[in-house]
Motif scaffolding. Structure first.
Motif, PDB file in Angstrom:
ATOM      1  N   SER A  19       0.843  -1.188   0.000  1.00 58.87           N
ATOM      2  CA  SER A  19       0.000   0.000   0.000  1.00 58.87           C
ATOM      3  C   SER A  19       0.881   1.240   0.000  1.00 58.87           C
ATOM      4  O   SER A  19       2.029   1.211   0.448  1.00 58.87           O
ATOM      5  CB  SER A  19      -0.936   0.010   1.216  1.00 58.87           C
ATOM      6  OG  SER A  19      -0.196   0.104   2.419  1.00 58.87           O
ATOM      7  N   GLN A  21       1.389   5.421  -2.061  1.00 60.53           N
ATOM      8  CA  GLN A  21       1.098   6.281  -3.203  1.00 60.53           C
ATOM      9  C   GLN A  21       1.521   5.575  -4.487  1.00 60.53           C
ATOM     10  O   GLN A  21       2.671   5.220  -4.671  1.00 60.53           O
ATOM     11  CB  GLN A  21       1.836   7.618  -3.061  1.00 60.53           C
ATOM     12  CG  GLN A  21       1.463   8.633  -4.130  1.00 60.53           C
ATOM     13  CD  GLN A  21       2.317   9.888  -4.058  1.00 60.53           C
ATOM     14  OE1 GLN A  21       3.549   9.796  -3.931  1.00 60.53           O
ATOM     15  NE2 GLN A  21       1.694  11.045  -4.134  1.00 60.53           N
ATOM     16  N   LEU A  22       0.570   5.395  -5.375  1.00 58.62           N
ATOM     17  CA  LEU A  22       0.812   4.654  -6.595  1.00 58.62           C
ATOM     18  C   LEU A  22       1.681   5.445  -7.570  1.00 58.62           C
ATOM     19  O   LEU A  22       1.515   6.646  -7.739  1.00 58.62           O
ATOM     20  CB  LEU A  22      -0.532   4.318  -7.267  1.00 58.62           C
ATOM     21  CG  LEU A  22      -0.512   3.387  -8.468  1.00 58.62           C
ATOM     22  CD1 LEU A  22      -0.046   1.996  -8.058  1.00 58.62           C
ATOM     23  CD2 LEU A  22      -1.908   3.315  -9.094  1.00 58.62           C
ATOM     24  N   ARG A  23       2.609   4.764  -8.205  1.00 58.79           N
ATOM     25  CA  ARG A  23       3.390   5.309  -9.319  1.00 58.79           C
ATOM     26  C   ARG A  23       3.232   4.379 -10.516  1.00 58.79           C
ATOM     27  O   ARG A  23       2.723   3.269 -10.385  1.00 58.79           O
ATOM     28  CB  ARG A  23       4.866   5.434  -8.943  1.00 58.79           C
ATOM     29  CG  ARG A  23       5.136   6.422  -7.808  1.00 58.79           C
ATOM     30  CD  ARG A  23       4.717   7.838  -8.190  1.00 58.79           C
ATOM     31  NE  ARG A  23       4.995   8.815  -7.139  1.00 58.79           N
ATOM     32  CZ  ARG A  23       6.052   9.615  -7.122  1.00 58.79           C
ATOM     33  NH1 ARG A  23       6.935   9.550  -8.097  1.00 58.79           N
ATOM     34  NH2 ARG A  23       6.231  10.472  -6.141  1.00 58.79           N
ATOM     35  N   ARG A  41       4.653  -0.291  -7.883  1.00 54.37           N
ATOM     36  CA  ARG A  41       5.274   0.657  -6.955  1.00 54.37           C
ATOM     37  C   ARG A  41       4.188   1.375  -6.162  1.00 54.37           C
ATOM     38  O   ARG A  41       3.343   2.071  -6.702  1.00 54.37           O
ATOM     39  CB  ARG A  41       6.122   1.669  -7.714  1.00 54.37           C
ATOM     40  CG  ARG A  41       7.312   1.052  -8.423  1.00 54.37           C
ATOM     41  CD  ARG A  41       8.284   2.122  -8.880  1.00 54.37           C
ATOM     42  NE  ARG A  41       7.662   3.010  -9.856  1.00 54.37           N
ATOM     43  CZ  ARG A  41       8.137   4.215 -10.157  1.00 54.37           C
ATOM     44  NH1 ARG A  41       9.215   4.680  -9.537  1.00 54.37           N
ATOM     45  NH2 ARG A  41       7.555   4.950 -11.070  1.00 54.37           N
ATOM     46  N   THR A  42       4.219   1.177  -4.846  1.00 54.53           N
ATOM     47  CA  THR A  42       3.305   1.857  -3.929  1.00 54.53           C
ATOM     48  C   THR A  42       4.123   2.384  -2.762  1.00 54.53           C
ATOM     49  O   THR A  42       4.669   1.620  -1.985  1.00 54.53           O
ATOM     50  CB  THR A  42       2.215   0.905  -3.402  1.00 54.53           C
ATOM     51  OG1 THR A  42       2.840  -0.247  -2.837  1.00 54.53           O
ATOM     52  CG2 THR A  42       1.276   0.482  -4.516  1.00 54.53           C
ATOM     53  N   SER A  61      -8.584   1.940  -3.819  1.00 60.23           N
ATOM     54  CA  SER A  61      -8.170   3.334  -3.725  1.00 60.23           C
ATOM     55  C   SER A  61      -8.905   3.988  -2.561  1.00 60.23           C
ATOM     56  O   SER A  61     -10.142   3.909  -2.473  1.00 60.23           O
ATOM     57  CB  SER A  61      -8.491   4.078  -5.026  1.00 60.23           C
ATOM     58  OG  SER A  61      -8.307   5.470  -4.857  1.00 60.23           O
ATOM     59  N   GLN A 286      -3.663   7.031  -3.458  1.00 58.75           N
ATOM     60  CA  GLN A 286      -3.318   6.161  -2.348  1.00 58.75           C
ATOM     61  C   GLN A 286      -4.036   4.840  -2.556  1.00 58.75           C
ATOM     62  O   GLN A 286      -5.276   4.769  -2.546  1.00 58.75           O
ATOM     63  CB  GLN A 286      -3.743   6.786  -1.006  1.00 58.75           C
ATOM     64  CG  GLN A 286      -3.261   6.055   0.219  1.00 58.75           C
ATOM     65  CD  GLN A 286      -1.773   6.242   0.471  1.00 58.75           C
ATOM     66  OE1 GLN A 286      -1.169   7.176  -0.022  1.00 58.75           O
ATOM     67  NE2 GLN A 286      -1.175   5.344   1.259  1.00 58.75           N
ATOM     68  N   VAL A 287      -3.256   3.770  -2.773  1.00 57.07           N
ATOM     69  CA  VAL A 287      -3.820   2.499  -3.196  1.00 57.07           C
ATOM     70  C   VAL A 287      -3.236   1.366  -2.354  1.00 57.07           C
ATOM     71  O   VAL A 287      -2.055   1.385  -1.996  1.00 57.07           O
ATOM     72  CB  VAL A 287      -3.527   2.258  -4.692  1.00 57.07           C
ATOM     73  CG1 VAL A 287      -3.880   0.835  -5.111  1.00 57.07           C
ATOM     74  CG2 VAL A 287      -4.294   3.263  -5.546  1.00 57.07           C
ATOM     75  N   SER A 288      -4.071   0.383  -2.082  1.00 56.92           N
ATOM     76  CA  SER A 288      -3.583  -0.871  -1.496  1.00 56.92           C
ATOM     77  C   SER A 288      -3.815  -1.982  -2.496  1.00 56.92           C
ATOM     78  O   SER A 288      -4.771  -1.951  -3.291  1.00 56.92           O
ATOM     79  CB  SER A 288      -4.314  -1.185  -0.179  1.00 56.92           C
ATOM     80  OG  SER A 288      -5.709  -1.344  -0.403  1.00 56.92           O
TER      81      SER A 288
END
Length: 294
Positions: A19, A21-23, A41-42, A61, A286-288
């Protein structure tokens, strides 16, 4: 230092999660396999996800978005992860990044001249690729093969080395009169792409466009645009178990929780049995993410 989590499809890795911030997906091409190697990438994590193919995955999200450049919270993402102030002020978000032939550095209106001098006044490569059919594109020499992997190309071939980004954009514009500069992402994701003879296509286009290239060389100098003739076409394979028959686009803004069996990875897309999602589009969210054996 990034944390590396291996994603192998066995019971030892059931329930693994990440989890942050997603890139955009980190895609590399190991020379020993020729198959694209993917990492999610998180935040500070880099998760190896080729092994997730065939597994049940869940993406969620939280609704929070932070600018990938300045970190400020934003209600909407612009230009693949930027807040509006950064999108409208940063040089790498300017329109000339998409249309380099429109570079306005010499007009004195570059958003950040120092940035432009570091990034735009350096060699670029004009290439042919096959992601959904023949296309032309440009990239910095240091960005190969990443550029092709991001596009989901199954073949690529550098054809010209050019002194600056603006000049490469002018060359690309010349080529666009004969070949597309866009990828049909739906065709790319359906796997409806037949291999091409890129060497033959290169020779054909260089012959047809010889007068235009000669004019650009007279303008910028013979050394400014040089033919690349000692490189073989690159073939790229992707980890895909099954191609979708129908493309259903998934979107975190409409569906915060996305679940399904991961059928493949191509370009910046996850291909699920429930639809496809372009993760690059949601950079800054913001993702898990979690996966478990199906």
């Amino acid at each position: 230092m990034d944390q590396l989590i291996l994603g192998r499809p066995d019971s030892r890795h059931e329930g693994q999660a990440a989890s942050g911030q997603l890139r955009k997906l980190d895609i590399r091409l190991p020379t020993e396999t020729g198959r694209a190697d993917y990492h999610l990438r998180t935040g500070e994590q880099r998760v190896a996800i080729n092994g997730w193919v065939g597994q049940r995955i869940r993406l969620h999200s939280s609704g929070q978005i932070h600018c990938v450049e300045c970190g400020r919270a934003t209600r909407k993402s612009f230009g693949q992860g930027h807040c509006y102030p950064c999108f409208t002020s940063l040089a790498h978000c300017d329109l000339c990044m998409m249309r380099p032939e429109t570079c306005h550095y010499f007009q004195g209106t570059c958003r950040d001249p120092a940035w432009g001098e570091r990034h735009c006044f350096r060699p670029h490569t004009v290439y042919l690729a096959n992601a959904s059919g023949l296309k032309v594109g440009i990239t910095r020499g240091t960005n190969m093969p990443t550029r092709w992997l991001d596009q989901g190309a199954i073949q690529a071939l550098p054809i010209l080395d050019v002194d600056t980004r603006q000049q490469s954009g002018m060359v690309e514009t010349l080529f666009k009169s004969h070949v597309s500069d866009r990828t049909n992402w739906r065709a790319m994701l359906k796997g409806e792409v037949e291999p091409l003879d890129l060497l033959a296509e290169r020779d054909r286009l260089l012959t047809e466009l010889a007068p235009g290239l000669a004019a650009l060389r007279r303008r910028f100098g013979e050394e400014a645009i040089q033919t690349v003739d000692d490189v073989a076409p690159l073939a790229i394979d992707y980890p895909v178990l099954e191609w979708p028959r129908k493309i259903v686009s998934l979107n975190f803004d409409k569906t915060p929780s996305i679940e399904g069996t991961l059928l493949g990875l191509k370009g910046q897309y996850l291909i699920l049995d429930t639809g496809v999602i372009n993760l690059r589009k949601f950079a800054g969210y913001q993702v898990s993410a979690s996966a478990e054996a199906a």
